[in-house]
Design a protein around this motif. Structure first.
Motif, PDB file in Angstrom:
ATOM      1  N   SER A   1      52.764  11.251  57.417  1.00 54.09           N
ATOM      2  CA  SER A   1      52.713  10.998  55.970  1.00 54.09           C
ATOM      3  C   SER A   1      54.105  10.956  55.330  1.00 54.09           C
ATOM      4  CB  SER A   1      51.870  12.069  55.276  1.00 54.09           C
ATOM      5  OG  SER A   1      52.436  13.359  55.462  1.00 54.09           O
ATOM      6  N   PHE A   2      55.147  11.280  56.093  1.00 54.80           N
ATOM      7  CA  PHE A   2      56.516  11.284  55.553  1.00 54.80           C
ATOM      8  C   PHE A   2      57.223   9.971  55.881  1.00 54.80           C
ATOM      9  CE2 PHE A   2      57.919  15.969  54.885  1.00 54.80           C
ATOM     10  CZ  PHE A   2      56.805  16.188  54.083  1.00 54.80           C
ATOM     11  N   SER A   3      58.274   9.706  55.136  1.00 53.63           N
ATOM     12  CA  SER A   3      59.144   8.569  55.397  1.00 53.63           C
ATOM     13  C   SER A   3      60.525   8.929  54.871  1.00 53.63           C
ATOM     14  CB  SER A   3      58.627   7.307  54.688  1.00 53.63           C
ATOM     15  OG  SER A   3      58.786   7.453  53.278  1.00 53.63           O
ATOM     16  N   ARG A   4      61.476   8.018  55.039  1.00 60.14           N
ATOM     17  CA  ARG A   4      62.809   8.289  54.503  1.00 60.14           C
ATOM     18  C   ARG A   4      62.818   8.292  52.973  1.00 60.14           C
ATOM     19  NH1 ARG A   4      67.666   6.011  58.359  1.00 60.14           N
ATOM     20  NH2 ARG A   4      66.967   7.066  60.257  1.00 60.14           N
ATOM     21  N   GLY A   5      61.747   7.836  52.388  1.00 61.97           N
ATOM     22  CA  GLY A   5      61.616   7.883  50.934  1.00 61.97           C
ATOM     23  C   GLY A   5      61.106   9.222  50.429  1.00 61.97           C
ATOM     24  N   THR A   6      60.656  10.082  51.341  1.00 59.51           N
ATOM     25  CA  THR A   6      60.202  11.423  50.943  1.00 59.51           C
ATOM     26  C   THR A   6      61.404  12.227  50.451  1.00 59.51           C
ATOM     27  OG1 THR A   6      58.464  11.359  52.634  1.00 59.51           O
ATOM     28  CG2 THR A   6      59.027  13.524  51.706  1.00 59.51           C
ATOM     29  N   PRO A   7      61.290  12.867  49.287  1.00 59.80           N
ATOM     30  CA  PRO A   7      62.439  13.625  48.759  1.00 59.80           C
ATOM     31  C   PRO A   7      63.027  14.571  49.793  1.00 59.80           C
ATOM     32  CG  PRO A   7      60.686  13.557  47.130  1.00 59.80           C
ATOM     33  CD  PRO A   7      60.125  12.952  48.391  1.00 59.80           C
ATOM     34  N   VAL A   8      64.349  14.607  49.841  1.00 62.35           N
ATOM     35  CA  VAL A   8      65.042  15.431  50.838  1.00 62.35           C
ATOM     36  C   VAL A   8      64.671  16.905  50.691  1.00 62.35           C
ATOM     37  CG1 VAL A   8      67.305  16.230  51.652  1.00 62.35           C
ATOM     38  CG2 VAL A   8      66.959  13.827  51.081  1.00 62.35           C
ATOM     39  N   ASP A   9      64.539  17.397  49.451  1.00 62.69           N
ATOM     40  CA  ASP A   9      64.159  18.801  49.238  1.00 62.69           C
ATOM     41  C   ASP A   9      62.808  19.099  49.879  1.00 62.69           C
ATOM     42  OD1 ASP A   9      66.434  19.545  47.963  1.00 62.69           O
ATOM     43  OD2 ASP A   9      65.627  19.401  45.933  1.00 62.69           O
ATOM     44  N   THR A  10      61.882  18.143  49.770  1.00 60.86           N
ATOM     45  CA  THR A  10      60.557  18.326  50.378  1.00 60.86           C
ATOM     46  C   THR A  10      60.675  18.354  51.899  1.00 60.86           C
ATOM     47  OG1 THR A  10      59.488  17.200  48.530  1.00 60.86           O
ATOM     48  CG2 THR A  10      58.218  17.385  50.569  1.00 60.86           C
ATOM     49  N   GLN A  11      61.457  17.421  52.453  1.00 59.22           N
ATOM     50  CA  GLN A  11      61.667  17.409  53.903  1.00 59.22           C
ATOM     51  C   GLN A  11      62.253  18.739  54.370  1.00 59.22           C
ATOM     52  OE1 GLN A  11      63.781  13.977  55.502  1.00 59.22           O
ATOM     53  NE2 GLN A  11      63.225  12.732  53.716  1.00 59.22           N
ATOM     54  N   ARG A  12      63.266  19.217  53.630  1.00 59.12           N
ATOM     55  CA  ARG A  12      63.943  20.456  54.023  1.00 59.12           C
ATOM     56  C   ARG A  12      62.993  21.653  53.975  1.00 59.12           C
ATOM     57  NH1 ARG A  12      66.620  23.617  50.450  1.00 59.12           N
ATOM     58  NH2 ARG A  12      66.800  21.893  48.994  1.00 59.12           N
ATOM     59  N   GLN A  13      62.228  21.752  52.888  1.00 60.23           N
ATOM     60  CA  GLN A  13      61.306  22.876  52.744  1.00 60.23           C
ATOM     61  C   GLN A  13      60.248  22.864  53.845  1.00 60.23           C
ATOM     62  OE1 GLN A  13      59.739  22.687  48.760  1.00 60.23           O
ATOM     63  NE2 GLN A  13      61.748  22.902  47.811  1.00 60.23           N
ATOM     64  N   VAL A  14      59.696  21.683  54.120  1.00 62.20           N
ATOM     65  CA  VAL A  14      58.655  21.569  55.145  1.00 62.20           C
ATOM     66  C   VAL A  14      59.233  21.846  56.537  1.00 62.20           C
ATOM     67  CG1 VAL A  14      57.105  19.954  56.321  1.00 62.20           C
ATOM     68  CG2 VAL A  14      57.172  20.034  53.822  1.00 62.20           C
ATOM     69  N   ALA A  15      60.432  21.332  56.803  1.00 57.18           N
ATOM     70  CA  ALA A  15      61.071  21.569  58.110  1.00 57.18           C
ATOM     71  C   ALA A  15      61.283  23.060  58.336  1.00 57.18           C
ATOM     72  CB  ALA A  15      62.402  20.825  58.183  1.00 57.18           C
ATOM     73  N   LYS A  16      61.754  23.773  57.312  1.00 60.88           N
ATOM     74  CA  LYS A  16      61.972  25.216  57.453  1.00 60.88           C
ATOM     75  C   LYS A  16      60.648  25.946  57.650  1.00 60.88           C
ATOM     76  CE  LYS A  16      64.166  29.248  55.368  1.00 60.88           C
ATOM     77  NZ  LYS A  16      63.133  30.119  55.886  1.00 60.88           N
ATOM     78  N   ALA A  17      59.624  25.541  56.881  1.00 60.65           N
ATOM     79  CA  ALA A  17      58.319  26.198  56.984  1.00 60.65           C
ATOM     80  C   ALA A  17      57.719  25.993  58.382  1.00 60.65           C
ATOM     81  CB  ALA A  17      57.375  25.665  55.913  1.00 60.65           C
ATOM     82  N   ILE A  18      57.869  24.780  58.938  1.00 59.24           N
ATOM     83  CA  ILE A  18      57.358  24.508  60.284  1.00 59.24           C
ATOM     84  C   ILE A  18      58.139  25.314  61.320  1.00 59.24           C
ATOM     85  CG2 ILE A  18      57.138  22.739  62.076  1.00 59.24           C
ATOM     86  CD1 ILE A  18      56.473  20.737  59.843  1.00 59.24           C
ATOM     87  N   ALA A  19      59.461  25.377  61.150  1.00 60.45           N
ATOM     88  CA  ALA A  19      60.282  26.167  62.082  1.00 60.45           C
ATOM     89  C   ALA A  19      59.842  27.628  62.079  1.00 60.45           C
ATOM     90  CB  ALA A  19      61.758  26.062  61.688  1.00 60.45           C
ATOM     91  N   ASP A  20      59.591  28.176  60.890  1.00 61.45           N
ATOM     92  CA  ASP A  20      59.118  29.561  60.798  1.00 61.45           C
ATOM     93  C   ASP A  20      57.748  29.720  61.439  1.00 61.45           C
ATOM     94  OD1 ASP A  20      61.429  30.233  59.460  1.00 61.45           O
ATOM     95  OD2 ASP A  20      60.540  30.129  57.459  1.00 61.45           O
ATOM     96  N   LYS A  21      56.864  28.763  61.173  1.00 61.92           N
ATOM     97  CA  LYS A  21      55.491  28.848  61.694  1.00 61.92           C
ATOM     98  C   LYS A  21      55.460  28.720  63.210  1.00 61.92           C
ATOM     99  CE  LYS A  21      50.898  26.778  61.164  1.00 61.92           C
ATOM    100  NZ  LYS A  21      50.105  25.733  60.458  1.00 61.92           N
ATOM    101  N   GLU A  22      56.299  27.821  63.750  1.00 62.32           N
ATOM    102  CA  GLU A  22      56.298  27.574  65.195  1.00 62.32           C
ATOM    103  C   GLU A  22      57.242  28.512  65.949  1.00 62.32           C
ATOM    104  OE1 GLU A  22      54.266  25.544  66.677  1.00 62.32           O
ATOM    105  OE2 GLU A  22      53.394  24.682  64.863  1.00 62.32           O
ATOM    106  N   GLY A  23      57.992  29.319  65.214  1.00 57.46           N
ATOM    107  CA  GLY A  23      58.924  30.251  65.851  1.00 57.46           C
ATOM    108  C   GLY A  23      60.117  29.568  66.480  1.00 57.46           C
ATOM    109  N   CYS A  24      60.596  28.480  65.858  1.00 56.25           N
ATOM    110  CA  CYS A  24      61.689  27.701  66.420  1.00 56.25           C
ATOM    111  C   CYS A  24      62.986  27.933  65.642  1.00 56.25           C
ATOM    112  CB  CYS A  24      61.353  26.208  66.388  1.00 56.25           C
ATOM    113  SG  CYS A  24      59.951  25.791  67.455  1.00 56.25           S
TER     114      CYS A  24
END
Length: 294
Positions: free
Chosen positions: A222-245
């Motif tokens: 559902s993401f693309s390069r048009g997705t706001p960078v803040d949203t990408q950053r927040q989701v990336a951090k949340a996934i990293a925390d959830k997956e333990g990465c």
């Protein structure tokens, strides 16, 4: 049966303890005010109050005039008030740590002055701009950038912006402020993400890298390069925390993940890499968007 007569307490009896206490509190407050007004007006006022209190100690008839209307009707209570008054006024002649540091600074003993300023600033909840300016500029001129940045952080956390010189110091302050605000935002983000469901994603690959620790390749259709960078950053951090990465790469397409991990595939499909969005954690606690890699 005779009922004993109970006489109500006189007003002077009721106020006999309250008034001395209030007067002592007033003296305590007045002391702090006088200290700020030194060395001229405050000093003269303290001397005048001490002289008046000493005069009252020896003039019984003056005590009657001053204390009797207040309900302070015993010698002990009067002496207590006078003793506290004189004691508080004498305290106004005791220099503060800041005044001692100011005196050292005026004498040119900047190293000793800064040491005292630093102690005051590290313990203060409301640091003064003047002290921060002197400490930060001194450490900067001395080449101690660690301490200069530390006290820039103290200033930022207290929301104080000292008028720093030269321009390099102003830049250091602004950089420290940006880092502080960014850290605050990063700390808030897990709460913000927790309030919203994560987009559907797939962990394409998870591997433990020799350098950098556990890494995940994540597909978010559902993401693309048009997705706001803040949203990408927040989701990336949340996934990293959830997956333990420790690090996470985000992709909008599966082809992008193949292109970023295979030079041959990328050469055969030159547009595939456009589905690569960015990476979290390669630089600690930062999100680097795809354009910065290219």
């Amino acid at each position: 049966m005779t009922t004993p007569n109970h006489k109500p307490a006189s007003p002077s009896t009721k106020t006999g303890c309250l008034v001395p206490s209030l007067l002592i509190f007033v003296m305590f407050f007045l002391t702090s005010v006088i200290v700020k007004a030194r060395p001229f007006g405050g000093t003269l006022l303290s001397l005048a109050i001490i002289a008046g209190a000493v005069a009252l100690l020896y003039k019984k008839d003056w005590q009657e005039t001053v204390f009797k209307p207040l309900g302070i009707d015993t010698t002990v209570k009067r002496y207590v008030v006078l003793a506290f008054t004189i004691s508080f006024m004498l305290l106004t002649f005791v220099t503060t740590h800041e005044e001692d540091a100011d005196a050292l600074w005026a004498e040119g003993k900047k190293a000793e002055a800064v040491e005292r300023y630093a102690d005051i600033l590290n313990q203060s909840t409301k640091p003064k701009s003047k002290m921060l300016k002197r400490v930060i500029e001194y450490y900067f001129e001395s080449g101690d950038m660690g301490k200069a940045k530390h006290f820039c952080t103290v200033a930022v956390e207290a929301d104080v912006e000292p008028s720093l010189e030269p321009n390099e110091l102003r830049d250091l302050y602004q950089t420290t402020k940006s880092d502080f605000l960014s850290k605050q935002q990063t700390e808030k983000e897990p709460e913000q993400i927790a309030e919203q469901p994560l987009p559907e994603y797939e962990v394409i690959q998870k591997k433990n890298r020799p350098v950098g620790g556990l890494h995940a390749e994540v597909l978010i259709p559902s993401f693309s390069r048009g997705t706001p960078v803040d949203t990408q950053r927040q989701v990336a951090k949340a996934i990293a925390d959830k997956e333990g990465c420790n690090t996470v790469n985000l992709y909008a397409t599966r082809e992008a993940q193949q292109a970023m991990n295979s030079a041959t595939y990328k050469a055969d499909h030159p547009d595939a890499a456009k589905g690569y969005l960015g990476s979290w954690g390669v630089v600690p606690n930062e999100y680097i968007v795809a354009e910065e890699w290219e």
